[in-house]
Design a protein around this motif. Structure first.
Motif, PDB file in Angstrom:
ATOM      1  N   LYS A 206      -4.160   4.715  -7.050  1.00 52.04           N
ATOM      2  CA  LYS A 206      -3.349   4.798  -5.835  1.00 52.04           C
ATOM      3  C   LYS A 206      -2.049   4.017  -6.007  1.00 52.04           C
ATOM      4  N   VAL A 208       0.512   1.609  -4.340  1.00 52.18           N
ATOM      5  CA  VAL A 208       0.432   0.594  -3.296  1.00 52.18           C
ATOM      6  C   VAL A 208       1.827   0.056  -3.012  1.00 52.18           C
ATOM      7  N   GLU A 214      -0.586  -2.169   0.797  1.00 56.01           N
ATOM      8  CA  GLU A 214      -1.383  -1.092   1.362  1.00 56.01           C
ATOM      9  C   GLU A 214      -1.079   0.209   0.629  1.00 56.01           C
ATOM     10  N   PRO A 215      -2.076   1.101   0.503  1.00 46.44           N
ATOM     11  CA  PRO A 215      -1.820   2.394  -0.143  1.00 46.44           C
ATOM     12  C   PRO A 215      -0.735   3.166   0.591  1.00 46.44           C
ATOM     13  N   LYS A 217       1.099   6.565   1.807  1.00 51.56           N
ATOM     14  CA  LYS A 217       0.847   7.966   2.112  1.00 51.56           C
ATOM     15  C   LYS A 217       2.145   8.745   1.974  1.00 51.56           C
ATOM     16  N   GLN A 232      -2.589   0.128  -7.614  1.00 48.87           N
ATOM     17  CA  GLN A 232      -3.587  -0.551  -6.794  1.00 48.87           C
ATOM     18  C   GLN A 232      -4.390  -1.522  -7.660  1.00 48.87           C
ATOM     19  N   THR A 330      -1.397  13.808  -3.981  1.00 56.01           N
ATOM     20  CA  THR A 330      -2.103  13.104  -2.906  1.00 56.01           C
ATOM     21  C   THR A 330      -3.600  13.372  -3.016  1.00 56.01           C
ATOM     22  N   ASP A 333      -7.300  11.855   1.478  1.00 51.09           N
ATOM     23  CA  ASP A 333      -6.872  11.054   2.627  1.00 51.09           C
ATOM     24  C   ASP A 333      -5.358  11.036   2.785  1.00 51.09           C
ATOM     25  N   ASN A 335      -3.245   9.837   0.542  1.00 45.89           N
ATOM     26  CA  ASN A 335      -2.656   8.730  -0.212  1.00 45.89           C
ATOM     27  C   ASN A 335      -1.989   9.257  -1.487  1.00 45.89           C
TER      28      ASN A 335
END
Length: 354
Positions: A206, A208, A214-215, A217, A232, A330, A333, A335
């Motif tokens: 991911k 970040v 935070e991840p 989006k 991440q 992505t 979710d 991300n």
């Protein structure tokens, strides 16, 4: 009482061969050369062979000491401390390196001196001084003397001496080459891989946010914005964080898909979101100046300019390569995730890089 001074007899003394030699009062008179003393190696071939073996042994020891130097560099750990009398507690590596290199150099010098004193010609020859620019006959004489000296040295005739000398002289410079290892750790393949290298389509990483940890989006990256990201799991508390972030830092931009000129670059992104290395390909400065109207990003150090809408190619400045790009998509979710490493080595160019 008067007498003729010209008939006064000069004092005499006996010369080295028993002849009576007159002693002049002139302190600047040329005393001449002392009689030549014949060495044992000049008249005894067995003694000459023995001296030759001794010189060859010294050169051979020099070669072995050089090999020992290289072996010591590999075998002894840099932090090992040992007690050696009378020096006390010393670094085993430094002691081994100093001992072996000193022995290698000493044996070359001792061998050369022993060779000169026992086997090379030691007959002293007086020669008149001459002008700096020598005439042809003098040049011919110099060449002749050089050839005679080479012949008298036995360099061509005594192959054992010649070969061991060449061997020891050829090996000693390897000590300096080995010391170049202390310039720093070997890069190996580290320049070609980053922390994103662990990412695979089956096990992506991911992206970040640098600011929130935070991840990210897809909706977090808006058109015209510049967002900085990292892998991440990489945090400032991580061991080696500074070294890792110097290669792993990513900048994200979102460009209208129709404005992206480079098709491979568009395919590596997601819905107009492109991820490029934040590290300039000139000298490694962090890039942070983005012009949203032209999609150009500028390095503040030396003004290298890259067009992010065209595969981050260089359009101005000293940088020699485009910014490496990270393939993203992505997950379920929403991300942003990376499925592999950058498409090119990160940072300044180096000689192996095309």
């Amino acid at each position: 009482m008067s007498h003729d001074m010209s008939e006064e007899k000069l004092p005499e003394h006996r010369g080295s061969e028993g002849h009576e030699v007159a002693v002049h009062d002139d302190p600047f008179a040329d005393p001449g050369l002392p009689p030549h003393e014949v060495r044992r190696t000049d008249i005894d071939e067995r003694a000459a062979k023995r001296a030759e073996r001794q010189v060859a042994l010294l050169f051979t020891v020099s070669m072995l000491a050089t090999i020992g130097f290289i072996a010591s560099y590999v075998v002894f750990p840099i932090d090992q401390i040992v007690f050696i009398w009378p020096f006390g507690h010393v670094s085993s590596l430094n002691f081994a390196l100093g001992t072996t290199l000193g022995a290698a150099l000493f044996c070359i010098g001792a061998g050369a001196v022993h060779w000169a004193r026992t086997l090379m010609s030691d007959v002293e020859v007086a020669d008149e001084r001459h002008p700096i620019e020598a005439p042809e006959d003098v040049r011919a004489k110099v060449i002749s003397d050089f050839k005679a000296g080479a012949e008298e040295s036995g360099f061509g005739r005594r192959k054992l001496l010649r070969n061991t000398l060449i061997g020891s002289m050829a090996l000693v410079p390897l000590s300096g080459v080995v010391l170049l290892r202390d310039l720093g750790p070997l890069p190996e393949k580290k320049l070609e891989h980053t922390g994103w290298d662990a990412a695979t389509p089956a096990k992506p990483i991911k992206l970040v946010s640098m600011n929130t940890d935070e991840p990210l989006k897809a909706e977090d990256v808006t058109v015209g914005s510049l967002v900085f990201a990292k892998p991440q799991g990489l945090s400032e508390a991580s061991e080696g964080f500074q070294q890792a972030i110097a290669k792993d830092a990513v900048m994200l931009v979102r460009i209208a898909p129709e404005d992206i000129k480079d098709r491979p670059s568009r395919e590596m992104g997601f819905d107009g979101i492109l991820a490029f290395s934040k590290i300039c390909t000139h000298v490694g400065c962090p890039i942070s100046l983005y012009e949203q109207q032209t999609h150009h990003v500028l390095c503040p150090c030396h003004q290298s300019t890259f067009d992010l809408s065209d595969g981050a190619r260089v359009i101005f400045g000293p940088a020699g390569h485009p910014l490496p790009q990270l393939k993203i998509k992505t997950d379920a979710d929403g991300n942003l995730i990376a499925t592999g490493d950058f498409n090119a080595p990160v940072g300044p160019s180096y000689w192996e890089r095309a």
